[in-house]
Design a protein around this motif. Sequence first.
Motif, short mmCIF file in Angstrom:
data_model
loop_
_atom_site.label_atom_id
_atom_site.label_comp_id
_atom_site.label_asym_id
_atom_site.label_seq_id
_atom_site.Cartn_x
_atom_site.Cartn_y
_atom_site.Cartn_z
N VAL A 548 0.84 -1.19 0.00
CA VAL A 548 0.00 0.00 0.00
C VAL A 548 0.88 1.25 0.00
O VAL A 548 1.69 1.45 0.91
CB VAL A 548 -0.93 0.02 1.23
N PRO A 549 0.76 2.11 -1.01
CA PRO A 549 1.61 3.30 -1.07
C PRO A 549 1.25 4.28 0.03
O PRO A 549 0.11 4.32 0.51
CB PRO A 549 1.29 3.89 -2.45
N ARG A 550 2.24 5.07 0.44
CA ARG A 550 2.00 6.07 1.48
C ARG A 550 2.54 7.43 1.04
O ARG A 550 3.70 7.53 0.62
CB ARG A 550 2.67 5.67 2.79
N PRO A 551 1.72 8.48 1.14
CA PRO A 551 2.28 9.83 1.00
C PRO A 551 3.35 10.01 2.06
O PRO A 551 3.22 9.52 3.18
CB PRO A 551 1.08 10.74 1.25
N THR A 552 4.39 10.74 1.71
CA THR A 552 5.50 10.87 2.64
C THR A 552 6.31 12.11 2.33
O THR A 552 6.19 12.71 1.25
CB THR A 552 6.41 9.63 2.58
N LEU A 553 7.10 12.50 3.28
CA LEU A 553 8.13 13.50 3.07
C LEU A 553 9.43 12.76 2.76
O LEU A 553 9.66 11.66 3.27
CB LEU A 553 8.28 14.34 4.34
N VAL A 554 10.26 13.33 1.89
CA VAL A 554 11.58 12.76 1.64
C VAL A 554 12.63 13.84 1.89
O VAL A 554 12.39 15.03 1.69
CB VAL A 554 11.72 12.20 0.21
N ALA A 555 13.79 13.40 2.35
CA ALA A 555 14.94 14.28 2.51
C ALA A 555 15.94 13.92 1.42
O ALA A 555 16.43 12.78 1.38
CB ALA A 555 15.56 14.11 3.89
N ILE A 556 16.22 14.87 0.52
CA ILE A 556 17.12 14.63 -0.61
C ILE A 556 18.47 15.27 -0.30
O ILE A 556 18.53 16.46 0.06
CB ILE A 556 16.55 15.21 -1.90
N GLU A 557 19.55 14.52 -0.47
CA GLU A 557 20.89 15.03 -0.22
C GLU A 557 21.79 14.77 -1.42
O GLU A 557 21.44 14.02 -2.32
CB GLU A 557 21.46 14.41 1.06
N GLY A 558 22.93 15.43 -1.41
CA GLY A 558 23.86 15.38 -2.53
C GLY A 558 24.15 16.76 -3.08
O GLY A 558 25.00 16.92 -3.96
N PHE A 559 23.46 17.78 -2.56
CA PHE A 559 23.68 19.16 -3.01
C PHE A 559 25.02 19.69 -2.49
O PHE A 559 25.43 19.35 -1.37
CB PHE A 559 22.56 20.07 -2.50
N PRO A 560 25.68 20.53 -3.27
CA PRO A 560 26.96 21.08 -2.80
C PRO A 560 26.81 22.03 -1.62
O PRO A 560 27.75 22.24 -0.88
CB PRO A 560 27.49 21.82 -4.04
N GLY A 561 25.62 22.60 -1.44
CA GLY A 561 25.42 23.53 -0.33
C GLY A 561 26.12 24.86 -0.58
O GLY A 561 26.67 25.12 -1.64
#
Length: 565
Positions: A548-561
């Motif tokens: 069953v799929p769930r809406p969610t928040l994701v944290a994306i990383e890999g940015f140089p900042g």
Amino acid sequence: MSEPSTDSGLWHRLLSTQITRRRALGTALGTAAAVSLPVAFSDAQAAANNGAPVGTDPKAVSPRAFPPFTPIEPTGADTLTLPRGYRFQVLAPWGEPFTESGRTIGFNHDYIGYFPLDLHEGGRSSTDALLTINHEYVNPMFVGGDTKGRGAEQIRAEMEAVGVSVVRVRKGRQGWSVVPDPRNRRIDALTPVELTGPVRGTPAVKGATTVKGTVGNCSGGQTPWGTLLTCEENVDGYTKSWEGSGYEAMHQGWVTEIDPFDPQWTPKKRTGMGRFRHENAAVTLAPDGRVVVYMGDDMQDSCIYKFVSKGSYTPGNRAAGRDLLESGDLYVANFGNGSWVLLDYDRNKKLQEARTGDRPMFTSQAEVLADARAAALAVGGTPVDRPEDIEVHPRTGDIYAALTNNSKHGNFFGQIIRWTEKGSDPSALSFLWEVFAYGGPQSGFASPDNLVFDPYGNLWMVTDNSDLSTNPIKAYHGNNAMFFFPTEGPNAGRAYRFAVGPVDAELTGPVFSPDGKTLFLSVQHPGEDSESLDKLRSSFGAQAGSQVPRPTLVAIEGFPGWRGA
């Protein structure tokens, strides 16, 4: 941010003037020289690592000429697809317990507010924060399980799944995680909310001063004093759906202010900002300290507004700041002559003269605000093509708005516009505008929705294509996606695809951590078009052992900042 249905009655009065992708009005800053053009992937790959100069002041930072990633191709895959070198982590999915009392994260994540935990000590932590997550609406197949009837148990399950979650998150060696905190809580459709401003206690809201809950929570904004503005969008449909629950449609459709740091502070509906299908609330300050909030009414042939507070904000005066949005002036944009038109019954004679048949359309300011859309159209506000998110450029002060689409006029692809206020003063009463980027096969994107700027002044945008299977977008777009746009230089307005969402999902509510190294993003309604729980189209975010799929928040990383953030 699914496309809203058409209203009837007072909320459905349209004028003849419209902005479409084929018609830019005469007050534009210039021709559409910034129209998006296709980007060759080979060219983008060669420049993918060419970052912008780094500085400590966003207004002194040069924009990027190219994105800090290798753009990706469209896809229909049931995952969150990212460029090489980037990764994501599922965080705070629907149904996850997170409070001391056992409350769970709500359904259909949307706007995300990032509030550094040390904000009120002058800090800008990028590893410890309170996040506010809007929950726009429910899908009964997933929430409560009843797709036909609306018994008391089903209605309560739905009412508890909408609203806002306040969630403390912290970054450690293993990535981001939700951590226990007494401020973790849910504000839902049953939470007491105070009405403030001109409509409070009037017949327009049946004399109410306190109402039940906040619903239809779409996008939002953050104030300088550290509160959330959550926007109530598609609220009318709940009247029939929640019949017998005490739900009142006129008590919804406002901007609600919530203090994530103070659970004892009663949320406030700011009625001075008007009632309509609120998509967003972009907050900035005028030179004299007055608070200006730009807002879009997410419906075909609806308008763009701004609210200007009566009082001025004094930095550091948090207590006074929490009262500033109680009073002020509401304006609607007229793109035909580049002006802001005041929506005030006592000061705008057109509102006094407006009629429905042989009866006055309005008799008080409370009535004007309670039906702000009808008031806006009555005084010459320009209907536009589904105004969704609006954001203020951190370096230039220009305002950008996503006009998602308008199938009534053959505009299936949408566009992004921007304008400059006279004297670069957000409280000014005139402006010049232009089209920043057109959607379509030539640009690779369609139906722009939420916007966010990085400190370099580059624009990031997510799309809202509600049904890719039956419109001309599917052939080139793939699933809903996220794009990067330089806002200055030779590539201004060109779209670079950064992310592609799972099947049936929208990517919504993007926000960066202060150091620019984490992008928080909502994955809303994956698998929404599934026929049943036995015939699921997506399994994104599913718990172990479940499909069953769930809406969610994701944290994306890999940015140089960036340094100095």
